[in-house]
Scaffold this active site. Structure first.
Site, PDB file in Angstrom:
ATOM      1  N   GLY A   1     -11.386 -20.957   4.510  1.00 52.81           N
ATOM      2  CA  GLY A   1     -11.033 -19.940   5.759  1.00 52.81           C
ATOM      3  C   GLY A   1     -11.256 -20.394   7.191  1.00 52.81           C
ATOM      4  O   GLY A   1     -11.253 -19.473   7.953  1.00 52.81           O
TER       5      GLY A   1
ATOM      6  N   LEU B   1      -8.516 -25.119   8.698  1.00 47.10           N
ATOM      7  CA  LEU B   1      -8.279 -26.502   8.654  1.00 47.10           C
ATOM      8  C   LEU B   1      -7.264 -27.016   7.502  1.00 47.10           C
ATOM      9  O   LEU B   1      -7.394 -27.948   7.073  1.00 47.10           O
ATOM     10  CB  LEU B   1      -9.640 -27.133   8.481  1.00 47.10           C
ATOM     11  N   GLY B   2      -6.714 -25.899   6.782  1.00 44.33           N
ATOM     12  CA  GLY B   2      -5.791 -26.440   5.694  1.00 44.33           C
ATOM     13  C   GLY B   2      -6.572 -26.572   4.370  1.00 44.33           C
ATOM     14  O   GLY B   2      -6.299 -27.302   3.623  1.00 44.33           O
TER      15      GLY B   2
ATOM     16  N   ALA C   1      -5.195 -28.313   0.920  1.00 46.29           N
ATOM     17  CA  ALA C   1      -5.617 -29.722   0.677  1.00 46.29           C
ATOM     18  C   ALA C   1      -6.344 -29.795  -0.696  1.00 46.29           C
ATOM     19  O   ALA C   1      -6.020 -30.780  -1.476  1.00 46.29           O
ATOM     20  CB  ALA C   1      -7.028 -29.947   1.508  1.00 46.29           C
TER      21      ALA C   1
ATOM     22  N   ASP D   1       0.707 -26.276   6.010  1.00 46.69           N
ATOM     23  CA  ASP D   1      -0.418 -26.969   5.668  1.00 46.69           C
ATOM     24  C   ASP D   1      -0.157 -27.880   4.356  1.00 46.69           C
ATOM     25  O   ASP D   1      -0.527 -28.908   4.358  1.00 46.69           O
ATOM     26  CB  ASP D   1      -1.163 -25.731   5.118  1.00 46.69           C
TER      27      ASP D   1
HETATM   28  C1  MEV Z   1      -1.896 -21.549   9.014  1.00 47.28           C
HETATM   29  O1  MEV Z   1      -2.788 -22.698   8.864  1.00 47.28           O
HETATM   30  C2  MEV Z   1      -0.705 -21.642   9.930  1.00 47.28           C
HETATM   31  C3  MEV Z   1      -0.062 -20.399   9.920  1.00 47.28           C
HETATM   32  O2  MEV Z   1       1.141 -20.702  10.865  1.00 47.28           O
HETATM   33  C4  MEV Z   1       0.389 -19.846   8.738  1.00 47.28           C
HETATM   34  C5  MEV Z   1       1.646 -21.010   8.140  1.00 47.28           C
HETATM   35  O3  MEV Z   1       2.264 -21.636   8.707  1.00 47.28           O
HETATM   36  O4  MEV Z   1       1.987 -20.710   6.837  1.00 47.28           O
HETATM   37  C6  MEV Z   1      -0.884 -19.360  10.571  1.00 47.28           C
END
Ligand code: MEV
Length: 301
Positions: free
Chosen positions: A91, A94-95, A99, A140
């Site tokens: 949350g 940082l993806g 990952a 991501d």
């Molecule tokens: C989330 O890491 C990035 C956002 O742009 C959502 C997405 O690209 O799916 C907020």
């Protein structure tokens, strides 16, 4: 080395990427490792996310794992137990979920002797990401599979950039988790309220991203930093920044960062600061820690 899914930071263009604007991102060394071994029933263990003992369960994690198993090109797979070691905060922007999804896919593939390209893995990870995030752009998942410094346009293959000088970043974590789904929905509401104004912001972000790409390719950290600062203004106008993020961003700039902004979905989570030297990085990280937040340094190329 066990199968890996990489964390990422977004340099510019988050949220706008959901609407087709390019985004620039950098892969982190940190991520998720996973292994799979034969078991009586399919299972997934990934503290602190949880454990799935029954794929038919209603939890998001069970549904996401079930989607990966059902969508596997060699399905039905023999029953496998996947164990993941999560090296990213959840949350935090940082993806972490992507990952984890990519690491699980690679662990399943390794267990059944399947070799897949990064692009195929990123595509398969979307079934996992949709369970958690509703309407993900795919950025991501692509970054978790590929890494590096890249430009991403929704629906297109990731494009690796020619990075003149490695990017030195400091990542500051507010420790306040936020939900990607909720933040993406919040931005969608702003679009419903005033579409013309929203489109102008998208256009402005698109221009910043195009110039930032040129700055990365030219190795111009000053220009890239200024463009990051401008992106931060537009992201705050979408109500994505928080007091903690603003405090860290202010401290980073005061300590000599070339630019600083929130990264990812915002509403909490992490910020990034661009620095030029190791000493600058240490000063910026110390300034963030002095506020009581955690910080780490990263290099991307
Ligand atoms: C989330 O890491 C990035 C956002 O742009 C959502 C997405 O690209 O799916 C907020």
């Amino acid at each position: 080395m066990s199968p890996f899914g990489r964390g990422k930071v977004i340099l510019l263009g988050e949220h706008a990427v959901v609407y087709g604007v390019p985004a620039l991102a950098a892969g982190l060394e940190r991520g998720v490792r996973a292994t799979a071994r034969p078991a009586a029933e399919p299972a997934l263990a990934c503290a602190p996310w949880g454990t799935v003992d029954r794929v038919g369960d209603e939890s998001d994690l069970a549904r996401a794992f079930g989607a990966l198993l059902a969508g596997h090109p060699d399905a039905p797979l023999p029953p496998l137990r996947v164990e993941a070691d999560v090296g990213l905060p959840a949350g935090a922007g940082l993806g972490c979920s992507a990952a984890l999804g990519v690491a699980v896919i690679r662990a399943l593939d390794a267990a059944v002797g399947r070799a897949a390209s990064d692009a195929e893995i990123a595509e398969r990870a979307m079934a996992w990401e949709r369970v958690f995030h509703g309407n993900p752009s795919g950025l991501d998942a692509a970054m978790a599979a590929h890494g590096g410094v890249a430009s991403y346009v929704r629906g297109q293959p990731l494009e690796r950039l020619d990075v003149r000088r490695p990017l030195r970043l400091v990542v500051g974590d507010s420790g306040e988790p936020s939900s990607t789904r909720a933040m993406v929905e919040g931005v969608a509401h702003q679009r419903e309220r005033d579409a013309a104004r929203f489109d102008r912001a998208l256009e402005a972000i698109g221009t910043l991203v195009r110039n930032a790409r040129l700055a990365i390719e030219a190795g111009d950290a000053h220009a890239l930093g200024q463009l990051m600062d401008l992106n931060q203004h537009l992201l705050s106008a979408w109500m994505l920044s928080t007091t903690a993020l603003e405090d860290m961003i202010g401290a980073a700039r005061a300590a000599g960062a070339k630019g600083a902004k929130l990264t990812g979905k915002g509403g909490g989570g992490c910020m990034i600061a661009l620095v030029e030297t190791e000493e600058e990085g240490a000063r910026v990280a110390d300034a963030i820690r002095a506020l009581g937040f955690t910080a780490f340094e990263a290099e991307a190329r």
